[in-house]
Motif scaffolding. Structure first.
Motif, PDB file in Angstrom:
ATOM      1  N   UNK A 266      18.911  13.475 -27.235  1.00  0.00           N
ATOM      2  CA  UNK A 266      17.641  13.599 -27.982  1.00  0.00           C
ATOM      3  C   UNK A 266      16.438  13.591 -27.044  1.00  0.00           C
ATOM      4  N   UNK A 267      16.671  13.318 -25.755  1.00  0.00           N
ATOM      5  CA  UNK A 267      15.575  13.380 -24.776  1.00  0.00           C
ATOM      6  C   UNK A 267      16.170  13.714 -23.425  1.00  0.00           C
ATOM      7  N   UNK A 268      15.515  14.647 -22.720  1.00  0.00           N
ATOM      8  CA  UNK A 268      15.967  15.021 -21.378  1.00  0.00           C
ATOM      9  C   UNK A 268      14.760  15.584 -20.635  1.00  0.00           C
ATOM     10  N   UNK A 269      13.975  14.675 -20.018  1.00  0.00           N
ATOM     11  CA  UNK A 269      12.709  15.108 -19.427  1.00  0.00           C
ATOM     12  C   UNK A 269      12.202  14.024 -18.476  1.00  0.00           C
ATOM     13  N   UNK A 270      11.099  14.351 -17.811  1.00  0.00           N
ATOM     14  CA  UNK A 270      10.428  13.365 -16.962  1.00  0.00           C
ATOM     15  C   UNK A 270       9.638  12.408 -17.845  1.00  0.00           C
ATOM     16  N   UNK A 271       9.741  11.095 -17.570  1.00  0.00           N
ATOM     17  CA  UNK A 271       9.116  10.088 -18.435  1.00  0.00           C
ATOM     18  C   UNK A 271       8.426   9.011 -17.592  1.00  0.00           C
ATOM     19  N   UNK A 272       7.383   9.416 -16.878  1.00  0.00           N
ATOM     20  CA  UNK A 272       6.538   8.453 -16.172  1.00  0.00           C
ATOM     21  C   UNK A 272       7.283   7.490 -15.284  1.00  0.00           C
TER      22      UNK A 272
ATOM     23  N   UNK B 112       8.899   5.221 -11.068  1.00  0.00           N
ATOM     24  CA  UNK B 112       8.244   4.132 -10.334  1.00  0.00           C
ATOM     25  C   UNK B 112       9.265   3.253  -9.604  1.00  0.00           C
ATOM     26  N   UNK B 113      10.007   3.855  -8.682  1.00  0.00           N
ATOM     27  CA  UNK B 113      10.999   3.131  -7.872  1.00  0.00           C
ATOM     28  C   UNK B 113      11.011   3.728  -6.468  1.00  0.00           C
ATOM     29  N   UNK B 114      11.576   2.976  -5.540  1.00  0.00           N
ATOM     30  CA  UNK B 114      11.764   3.491  -4.188  1.00  0.00           C
ATOM     31  C   UNK B 114      13.206   3.922  -3.951  1.00  0.00           C
ATOM     32  N   UNK B 115      14.156   3.065  -4.387  1.00  0.00           N
ATOM     33  CA  UNK B 115      15.554   3.319  -4.055  1.00  0.00           C
ATOM     34  C   UNK B 115      16.334   4.007  -5.160  1.00  0.00           C
ATOM     35  N   UNK B 116      17.413   4.654  -4.758  1.00  0.00           N
ATOM     36  CA  UNK B 116      18.308   5.365  -5.666  1.00  0.00           C
ATOM     37  C   UNK B 116      19.109   4.368  -6.503  1.00  0.00           C
ATOM     38  N   UNK B 117      18.989   4.446  -7.821  1.00  0.00           N
ATOM     39  CA  UNK B 117      19.782   3.592  -8.708  1.00  0.00           C
ATOM     40  C   UNK B 117      19.697   4.123 -10.135  1.00  0.00           C
ATOM     41  N   UNK B 118      20.465   3.521 -11.036  1.00  0.00           N
ATOM     42  CA  UNK B 118      20.419   3.852 -12.451  1.00  0.00           C
ATOM     43  C   UNK B 118      19.800   2.705 -13.229  1.00  0.00           C
ATOM     44  N   UNK B 119      18.783   3.013 -14.023  1.00  0.00           N
ATOM     45  CA  UNK B 119      18.284   2.065 -15.019  1.00  0.00           C
ATOM     46  C   UNK B 119      18.972   2.430 -16.332  1.00  0.00           C
TER      47      UNK B 119
ATOM     48  N   UNK C 118       0.837  -1.206   0.000  1.00  0.00           N
ATOM     49  CA  UNK C 118       0.000   0.000   0.000  1.00  0.00           C
ATOM     50  C   UNK C 118       0.870   1.254   0.000  1.00  0.00           C
ATOM     51  N   UNK C 119       2.010   1.171   0.677  1.00  0.00           N
ATOM     52  CA  UNK C 119       2.917   2.318   0.736  1.00  0.00           C
ATOM     53  C   UNK C 119       3.441   2.666  -0.662  1.00  0.00           C
ATOM     54  N   UNK C 120       3.795   1.644  -1.448  1.00  0.00           N
ATOM     55  CA  UNK C 120       4.302   1.880  -2.800  1.00  0.00           C
ATOM     56  C   UNK C 120       3.213   2.541  -3.656  1.00  0.00           C
ATOM     57  N   UNK C 121       1.993   2.021  -3.565  1.00  0.00           N
ATOM     58  CA  UNK C 121       0.894   2.577  -4.358  1.00  0.00           C
ATOM     59  C   UNK C 121       0.626   4.031  -3.952  1.00  0.00           C
ATOM     60  N   UNK C 122       0.640   4.282  -2.650  1.00  0.00           N
ATOM     61  CA  UNK C 122       0.329   5.612  -2.143  1.00  0.00           C
ATOM     62  C   UNK C 122       1.437   6.615  -2.463  1.00  0.00           C
ATOM     63  N   UNK C 123       2.683   6.213  -2.232  1.00  0.00           N
ATOM     64  CA  UNK C 123       3.806   7.145  -2.358  1.00  0.00           C
ATOM     65  C   UNK C 123       4.401   7.206  -3.768  1.00  0.00           C
ATOM     66  N   UNK C 124       4.317   6.090  -4.505  1.00  0.00           N
ATOM     67  CA  UNK C 124       4.991   6.032  -5.808  1.00  0.00           C
ATOM     68  C   UNK C 124       3.995   6.047  -6.969  1.00  0.00           C
ATOM     69  N   UNK C 125       3.105   5.045  -7.006  1.00  0.00           N
ATOM     70  CA  UNK C 125       2.202   4.913  -8.156  1.00  0.00           C
ATOM     71  C   UNK C 125       1.338   6.160  -8.341  1.00  0.00           C
ATOM     72  N   UNK C 126       0.740   6.640  -7.256  1.00  0.00           N
ATOM     73  CA  UNK C 126      -0.106   7.830  -7.347  1.00  0.00           C
ATOM     74  C   UNK C 126       0.697   9.038  -7.835  1.00  0.00           C
ATOM     75  N   UNK C 127       1.903   9.184  -7.298  1.00  0.00           N
ATOM     76  CA  UNK C 127       2.748  10.317  -7.647  1.00  0.00           C
ATOM     77  C   UNK C 127       3.131  10.290  -9.123  1.00  0.00           C
TER      78      UNK C 127
END
Length: 458
Positions: free
Chosen positions: A360-366, A412-419, A246-255
């Motif tokens: 070619x892209x530098x923006x917020x992407x869901x 859509x993540x909790x922890x600091x990392x690079x994808x 529920x925490x992930x949905x509330x804090x991450x998914x909704x945001x």
């Protein structure tokens, strides 16, 4: 007294007559049944035809089409191909015209089509409007040349391969490489005229391999399809079960949904599925569109990219091609492919690009959060997601080894990392191949060298 009455009557009749004339003229000029525009056709003044395939012709009119006649002339004979008085009237007609049987001893290089089209308008003394048009048609029944010069030996599900081809035709219209007749890959000019290069992908979500084809089509719709010979290797799936809280949905998914402009459902399952399925699909579509729209298509002769390097001191948290099963309240609610490599280090670790390229892209992407995409030519680009901070701007040319961003936990993540992702014409492929210099040498640079030898020997 009578004279005055007569004068009034005459004036009234004149007035009625004038009103009638004005009304009639207004009706004629303004009523749709007296429209004055002649019918239209989709045919330009010149076109190509192979005299084998049906020739599509559209006829249209602001009102309705009453009749049409299409006549064929090849310099030796005149033949009516199609003529019709339409009983069921339509404002637009799509026709497929069949050429007459050809004389094996006579091969015209050009024919003329004459179109005569009449509409149902009452204009022109009830005769209606007409279109009479003659169109010069260049006859082309020779298929394009489409030869595979060299290609990679093998392709893996989720992986990449190289194809180098010869494409030639006087009236070439389109050419590409197709995977399973579903995914299209553009060809880039290579080395000498009429030769082309493409990196292609086996998209990981295409579990069946039906074939890779080189396709060339000319203006007259002559088509050549040549098989690209590839050995294949299927993917051994790694299933990863992930519990959604529920925490992930509330804090991450909704945001993430809110920042992406999506309405937020009231149910927890619906919220997660909207983020993980609908928004993900839109984000993947955006990545592909950006990559294709801004792909560098300049002629190439060599491959100058180095094997990509991982995040400095980065630890792998997730790999490419993991099949993630998502559970909420102990019930499986969704699935998704993981399409990159996840590396974690210290918070806000510096991210460097291995190869030079253009942003070619530098923006917020869901679900990807703050994202940078760099085009490296060849139809190849790299993606850096979930960043906290960007050090580059859109359209910047970056150098190899330049810091471009810092890791973060956006999206859509909790922890600091690079994808980290590698894209082939906008499709995420297995980065491990492009991080292996031996794989690059065997599949890319050796294929290019072999192709150049073949071309030079001609």
């Amino acid at each position: 007294m009578n004279r005055k009455k007569n004068d009034k009557a005459i004036k009234l009749l004149v007035y009625i007559f004038i009103i009638t004339i004005i009304s009639t003229l207004a009706f004629v000029f303004l009523s749709p049944i007296f429209e004055k525009n002649k019918p239209k056709t989709s045919l330009g003044s010149e076109l190509f035809w192979n005299l084998k395939s049906p020739l599509p012709i559209n006829l249209s009119d602001d009102n309705e089409i009453k009749s049409y006649k299409i006549t064929y002339n090849d310099g030796k004979r005149t033949i009516i191909l199609d003529t019709k008085v339409i009983s069921k009237q339509k404002g637009s007609l799509d026709l497929n015209i069949i050429a007459p049987k050809q004389d094996i001893m006579y091969h015209p290089k050009e024919v003329t089509l004459k179109l005569e089209v009449f509409d149902t308008s009452k204009w022109n003394f009830f005769k209606g409007n007409s279109l009479v048009k003659e169109v010069k048609v260049k006859v082309d029944n020779i298929r394009p040349i489409a030869n595979v010069i060299t290609n990679s030996y093998l392709i893996r599900q989720g992986g990449s391969a190289v194809v180098i081809a010869q494409i030639e035709d006087e009236n070439l219209k389109d050419f590409y490489v197709s995977f399973n007749n579903q995914d299209r890959f553009e060809l880039i000019p290579f080395y000498k005229d009429n030769y082309y290069f493409a990196i292609i992908a086996w998209p990981i979500f295409r579990e069946n391999f039906e074939g890779v084809n080189l396709v060339a089509i000319d203006e007259a719709k002559n088509q050549t399809i040549t098989k690209v010979p590839l050995y294949i290797k299927s993917l051994k799936q790694k299933i990863d079960d992930i519990k959604i809280s529920d925490k992930f949905i509330e804090k991450v998914s909704k945001n993430v949904l809110s920042k992406s402009g999506y309405e937020i459902p009231s149910d927890g399952t619906e919220i997660f599925i909207k983020e993980n399925r609908d928004l993900r699909e839109q984000n993947v579509k955006t990545i592909k569109e950006v990559s294709l729209n801004y792909m560098n298509k300049e002629k190439i002769s060599n491959f100058n990219l180095k094997a990509f390097r991982r995040l400095p001191s980065g630890m792998k948290f997730a790999g490419f091609g993991e099949r993630r099963h998502y559970f909420y309240n102990n019930e499986k609610i969704d699935e998704a492919w993981h399409l990159g490599m996840d590396w974690g280090s210290i918070k806000r670790a510096k991210i460097f690009t291995t190869n030079a390229g253009k942003v070619i892209y530098n923006d917020y992407l869901g679900i990807y959060g703050n994202t940078v995409i760099i085009d490296h030519k060849y139809g190849l680009s790299s993606l850096y997601a979930h960043t906290s901070r960007s050090n580059v701007n859109l359209n910047d040319n970056v150098k190899a080894g330049q810091q471009i961003a810092n890791t973060g936990s956006t999206g859509a993540v909790f922890g600091d990392h690079l994808h980290f992702g590698v894209l082939v014409q906008g499709i995420e492929v297995d980065p491990k191949e492009w991080m292996d210099r031996n794989w690059i040498k065997l599949n890319v640079t050796n294929t290019i060298s072999q192709a150049k030898k073949v071309i030079d020997s001609k």
